[in-house]
Design a protein around this motif. Structure first.
Motif, PDB file in Angstrom:
ATOM      1  N   PRO A  15       3.967  -6.204   2.997  1.00  0.00           N
ATOM      2  CA  PRO A  15       3.856  -5.234   3.926  1.00  0.00           C
ATOM      3  C   PRO A  15       4.894  -4.123   3.724  1.00  0.00           C
ATOM      4  O   PRO A  15       5.885  -3.805   2.499  1.00  0.00           O
ATOM      5  N   TYR A  16       4.360  -3.118   3.315  1.00  0.00           N
ATOM      6  CA  TYR A  16       5.152  -1.379   3.522  1.00  0.00           C
ATOM      7  C   TYR A  16       5.283  -1.570   5.265  1.00  0.00           C
ATOM      8  O   TYR A  16       5.063  -0.930   6.103  1.00  0.00           O
ATOM      9  N   ASP A  17       7.259  -0.887   5.065  1.00  0.00           N
ATOM     10  CA  ASP A  17       7.698  -0.053   6.373  1.00  0.00           C
ATOM     11  C   ASP A  17       7.334   1.665   6.127  1.00  0.00           C
ATOM     12  O   ASP A  17       8.478   1.368   4.615  1.00  0.00           O
ATOM     13  N   TYR A  18       6.839   2.056   6.629  1.00  0.00           N
ATOM     14  CA  TYR A  18       6.971   3.582   6.749  1.00  0.00           C
ATOM     15  C   TYR A  18       8.348   3.845   7.802  1.00  0.00           C
ATOM     16  O   TYR A  18       7.630   4.228   8.930  1.00  0.00           O
ATOM     17  N   TYR A  19       9.011   4.687   7.535  1.00  0.00           N
ATOM     18  CA  TYR A  19       9.663   5.178   8.303  1.00  0.00           C
ATOM     19  C   TYR A  19      10.034   6.521   8.619  1.00  0.00           C
ATOM     20  O   TYR A  19       9.706   7.049   7.774  1.00  0.00           O
TER      21      TYR A  19
ATOM     22  N   PRO B  84       0.633  -0.951  -0.246  1.00  0.00           N
ATOM     23  CA  PRO B  84      -0.225   0.341   0.147  1.00  0.00           C
ATOM     24  C   PRO B  84       0.733   1.567   0.261  1.00  0.00           C
ATOM     25  O   PRO B  84       1.840   1.182   0.707  1.00  0.00           O
ATOM     26  N   THR B  85       0.943   2.468  -0.096  1.00  0.00           N
ATOM     27  CA  THR B  85       0.487   3.429  -0.138  1.00  0.00           C
ATOM     28  C   THR B  85       0.396   4.014   1.430  1.00  0.00           C
ATOM     29  O   THR B  85      -0.625   4.083   1.225  1.00  0.00           O
ATOM     30  N   VAL B  86       1.565   4.773   1.751  1.00  0.00           N
ATOM     31  CA  VAL B  86       1.180   5.348   2.840  1.00  0.00           C
ATOM     32  C   VAL B  86       1.763   6.910   3.459  1.00  0.00           C
ATOM     33  O   VAL B  86       2.626   7.188   2.297  1.00  0.00           O
ATOM     34  N   VAL B  87       0.507   7.699   3.652  1.00  0.00           N
ATOM     35  CA  VAL B  87       0.778   9.269   3.864  1.00  0.00           C
ATOM     36  C   VAL B  87       0.279  10.289   4.871  1.00  0.00           C
ATOM     37  O   VAL B  87      -0.749   9.172   5.182  1.00  0.00           O
ATOM     38  N   SER B  88       1.588  10.508   5.409  1.00  0.00           N
ATOM     39  CA  SER B  88       0.796  11.465   6.302  1.00  0.00           C
ATOM     40  C   SER B  88       1.486  12.824   6.856  1.00  0.00           C
ATOM     41  O   SER B  88       2.969  12.656   6.375  1.00  0.00           O
ATOM     42  N   THR B  89       1.024  13.720   6.744  1.00  0.00           N
ATOM     43  CA  THR B  89       1.236  15.787   6.711  1.00  0.00           C
ATOM     44  C   THR B  89       1.678  15.530   7.522  1.00  0.00           C
ATOM     45  O   THR B  89       2.748  16.580   7.890  1.00  0.00           O
ATOM     46  N   ALA B  90       1.206  15.473   9.099  1.00  0.00           N
ATOM     47  CA  ALA B  90       2.155  15.514  10.639  1.00  0.00           C
ATOM     48  C   ALA B  90       3.535  14.848  10.527  1.00  0.00           C
ATOM     49  O   ALA B  90       4.625  15.499  11.227  1.00  0.00           O
ATOM     50  N   TYR B  91       3.832  13.418   9.819  1.00  0.00           N
ATOM     51  CA  TYR B  91       4.791  12.880   9.872  1.00  0.00           C
ATOM     52  C   TYR B  91       5.122  12.089   8.389  1.00  0.00           C
ATOM     53  O   TYR B  91       5.173  11.224   8.009  1.00  0.00           O
ATOM     54  N   PRO B  92       5.864  13.284   8.074  1.00  0.00           N
ATOM     55  CA  PRO B  92       6.362  13.081   6.461  1.00  0.00           C
ATOM     56  C   PRO B  92       6.789  11.449   6.386  1.00  0.00           C
ATOM     57  O   PRO B  92       8.221  11.585   7.268  1.00  0.00           O
ATOM     58  N   GLU B  93       7.176  10.894   5.572  1.00  0.00           N
ATOM     59  CA  GLU B  93       8.309   9.882   5.187  1.00  0.00           C
ATOM     60  C   GLU B  93       9.566   9.896   5.214  1.00  0.00           C
ATOM     61  O   GLU B  93       9.684  11.038   4.349  1.00  0.00           O
ATOM     62  N   ASN B  94      10.054   9.446   6.298  1.00  0.00           N
ATOM     63  CA  ASN B  94      12.048   9.081   6.316  1.00  0.00           C
ATOM     64  C   ASN B  94      11.913  11.470   6.993  1.00  0.00           C
ATOM     65  O   ASN B  94      12.971  11.600   6.708  1.00  0.00           O
ATOM     66  N   GLY B  95      10.647  11.696   7.223  1.00  0.00           N
ATOM     67  CA  GLY B  95      11.087  13.018   7.789  1.00  0.00           C
ATOM     68  C   GLY B  95      11.003  12.936   9.217  1.00  0.00           C
ATOM     69  O   GLY B  95      10.674  11.734   9.932  1.00  0.00           O
TER      70      GLY B  95
ATOM     71  N   GLY C 134      11.558   9.855  19.457  1.00  0.00           N
ATOM     72  CA  GLY C 134      12.287   8.494  18.328  1.00  0.00           C
ATOM     73  C   GLY C 134      11.609   8.020  16.803  1.00  0.00           C
ATOM     74  O   GLY C 134      11.453   8.689  15.817  1.00  0.00           O
ATOM     75  N   TRP C 135      12.855   7.715  16.766  1.00  0.00           N
ATOM     76  CA  TRP C 135      12.383   6.853  15.401  1.00  0.00           C
ATOM     77  C   TRP C 135      11.559   5.751  15.481  1.00  0.00           C
ATOM     78  O   TRP C 135      11.183   4.321  16.266  1.00  0.00           O
ATOM     79  N   TYR C 136      10.381   5.961  14.273  1.00  0.00           N
ATOM     80  CA  TYR C 136       9.314   4.741  14.414  1.00  0.00           C
ATOM     81  C   TYR C 136       9.483   4.233  12.571  1.00  0.00           C
ATOM     82  O   TYR C 136       9.974   4.941  12.027  1.00  0.00           O
ATOM     83  N   ASP C 137       8.692   3.080  13.207  1.00  0.00           N
ATOM     84  CA  ASP C 137       8.259   1.813  12.133  1.00  0.00           C
ATOM     85  C   ASP C 137       7.224   1.658  11.877  1.00  0.00           C
ATOM     86  O   ASP C 137       6.551   1.032  12.656  1.00  0.00           O
ATOM     87  N   LEU C 138       6.468   2.078  10.677  1.00  0.00           N
ATOM     88  CA  LEU C 138       5.143   1.907  10.552  1.00  0.00           C
ATOM     89  C   LEU C 138       4.807   1.017   9.877  1.00  0.00           C
ATOM     90  O   LEU C 138       5.411   0.662   8.537  1.00  0.00           O
TER      91      LEU C 138
ATOM     92  N   THR D  87      -0.847  13.943  17.143  1.00  0.00           N
ATOM     93  CA  THR D  87      -1.792  13.337  16.565  1.00  0.00           C
ATOM     94  C   THR D  87      -1.313  13.085  14.981  1.00  0.00           C
ATOM     95  O   THR D  87      -2.202  14.175  14.242  1.00  0.00           O
ATOM     96  N   GLY D  88      -1.562  12.500  14.349  1.00  0.00           N
ATOM     97  CA  GLY D  88      -0.874  12.501  13.049  1.00  0.00           C
ATOM     98  C   GLY D  88      -1.887  11.508  12.613  1.00  0.00           C
ATOM     99  O   GLY D  88      -2.306  10.893  13.104  1.00  0.00           O
ATOM    100  N   THR D  89      -2.368  12.147  11.451  1.00  0.00           N
ATOM    101  CA  THR D  89      -3.363  11.236  10.072  1.00  0.00           C
ATOM    102  C   THR D  89      -2.965   9.954   9.764  1.00  0.00           C
ATOM    103  O   THR D  89      -1.922  10.880   8.868  1.00  0.00           O
ATOM    104  N   PHE D  90      -2.829   8.842   9.320  1.00  0.00           N
ATOM    105  CA  PHE D  90      -2.053   8.391   7.957  1.00  0.00           C
ATOM    106  C   PHE D  90      -2.821   7.618   7.655  1.00  0.00           C
ATOM    107  O   PHE D  90      -4.066   6.606   7.875  1.00  0.00           O
ATOM    108  N   THR D  91      -2.935   7.608   6.668  1.00  0.00           N
ATOM    109  CA  THR D  91      -3.908   7.336   4.849  1.00  0.00           C
ATOM    110  C   THR D  91      -3.021   5.414   3.991  1.00  0.00           C
ATOM    111  O   THR D  91      -2.054   6.844   3.826  1.00  0.00           O
ATOM    112  N   PHE D  92      -4.149   5.389   4.218  1.00  0.00           N
ATOM    113  CA  PHE D  92      -2.992   4.010   3.685  1.00  0.00           C
ATOM    114  C   PHE D  92      -4.367   3.942   1.921  1.00  0.00           C
ATOM    115  O   PHE D  92      -5.855   4.265   1.897  1.00  0.00           O
TER     116      PHE D  92
END
Length: 449
Positions: free
Chosen positions: A441-445, A358-369, A423-427, A377-382
């Protein structure tokens, strides 16, 4: 056998002449092969460890439990006065009663006659008819010769036709036949033992997959064989067999085969994931000209339910097959053609790759940012990359549980999440289709700062 004899002796009372009249043994075997009662056609046996002779003794009154004896006599046909006697005591009527004639009493190349009788105390049956056996303790001195007129050992030969072999005894005059295999390890010639200990010998030359009889003693044989695979380096291993089934040294005949593969053409250039797609299978013209293509073997690799199945060809050698490609990373299709003469071609391969993550998008927590902060709170859209997604399953590496959420009508889903700390997170998230396929599966860091 000694232990068995003691057990039987303890269980069965000694026989007496009053219990029944001994009957001449039947089911005579030497070396676990049928005895020959034809003096002109003796059985040939090796006797390096002695010669096992056996027969089934009997008595007229089978209702009375008893043990009996069996006496065997053997002599050279050239000197019937030189008799060797062996006995088997405490034998059970109705069962084979083997005894071994020592190798010291047997000479290589000599023909012997032997016979058997049942004994009960002082009584004895009539002798059986004589069995004739020739001792052969020497294996063929030379490996066979192997040639092929249509697949020479040097260079490459285009396949499509059976390999014609000529196998020769190489000057060994007692070669009866030949044993061959594509798999290096030659089969072992053995004899099964059936009920009541009766051997079940089988003529090895009846198994034409591995054996062929020479056209005459010390002669040759012609073989027509299909190699085990359609192309590459092939080796046929062959050895000679004498009448006692002693094998010679092995000759390896190695040659090289090039065999064109069929073609695999999908109905559309890029088949969609999970959608039935038609494929056309076409034969190589050279193979079709040598022998018509009658079918194909199709193997799928990388899908949910990999399988191998056969497809019949049309009169022109083509075939149609429908496949649903559902390998979450891609799928491969391998096809070989089968000619009317049995030839199997080299394998053709067709494959495709899929990105089903899947694609994962989050404005509050951008990928690799690095952004947000503790308790933000951040919203993650799949969103899906393939059709018919009905749910998403996700987990964060913060120790939280794995959660499944349904997809909306547009097959997307959104989840809200707030970090407990920086800290660092992996979704990690994967989608599931309506048919139950769990996609890649997709890993979103990202980093919470």
């Amino acid at each position: 056998m000694g232990t068995l004899g003691l057990a039987l002796a303890a269980a069965v009372s000694p026989a007496s002449a009053a219990d029944g009249i001994p009957i001449t043994p039947t089911q005579l075997f030497n070396g676990y092969r049928h005895c020959s009662t034809d003096a002109d056609h003796p059985s040939y046996q090796g006797a390096g460890d002695g010669l096992v002779v056996e027969g089934v003794p009997g008595v007229t009154d089978s209702a009375v439990s008893r043990l009996v004896g069996v006496r065997y006599e053997l002599w050279p046909v050239t000197d019937p006065t030189r008799i060797t006697t062996v006995t088997r005591d405490l034998s059970t009527p109705g069962f084979e009663a083997p005894a071994t004639i020592a190798s010291s009493a047997l000479a290589d190349g000599q023909t012997y006659a032997w016979r058997a009788r049942t004994t009960v105390d002082e009584a004895a049956s009539d002798w059986s008819a004589a069995c004739y056996v020739t001792i052969d303790d020497v294996r063929p001195a030379h490996a066979p010769t192997v040639t092929s007129p249509n697949y020479p050992p040097d260079g490459w030969t285009e396949g499509g036709e059976p390999v014609q072999f000529r196998i020769g005894s190489n000057g060994v005059d007692d070669v009866e036949g030949f044993e061959f295999t594509w798999h290096r390890d030659l089969p072992v010639i053995g004899t099964d033992i059936g009920d009541h200990g009766v051997p079940q010998p089988v003529d090895p030359y009846s198994d034409t997959r591995y054996f062929i009889r020479a056209d005459a003693l010390g002669g040759s044989a012609a073989l027509s064989l299909i190699p085990p695979s359609g192309s590459g380096v092939m080796t046929l291993s062959v050895r000679s067999l004498d009448r006692a089934y002693h094998g010679s040294a092995v000759t390896d005949y190695t040659f090289r085969v090039s065999s064109p593969a069929p073609t695999i053409t999908p109905a559309v250039p890029d088949p969609e994931f999970g959608e039935p797609t038609g494929f056309t299978l076409r034969p190589d013209p050279a193979l079709q000209a040598k022998s018509p293509i009658v079918g194909y073997s199709v193997e799928t690799v990388g899908g949910r339910s990999d399988r191998t199945f056969d497809v019949a060809a049309e009169a022109d050698g083509t075939a149609a097959v429908e496949l649903t490609l559902d390998g979450i990373y891609g799928e491969n299709v391998q096809v070989t053609s089968r000619s009317a003469n049995g030839w199997v071609s080299a394998a053709a391969s067709w494959g495709t790759t899929y990105d089903t993550t899947p694609t994962v998008v989050s404005t509050a927590y951008p990928e690799n940012g690095s952004s947000g902060g503790g308790s933000v709170t951040g919203t993650f859209t799949f969103a899906p990359k393939v059709k018919d997604v009905v749910s998403y399953t996700y987990t964060f590496n913060d120790g939280g549980p794995e959660v499944t959420v349904p997809a909306d009508a547009d097959h997307t889903a959104s989840v809200d999440w707030a970090p407990a700390a920086e800290g660092w997170y992996d979704l990690t998230v994967y989608a599931t289709t309506r048919s139950g396929i769990q996609l890649a599966p997709y890993d979103y860091y990202f980093t919470v700062s």
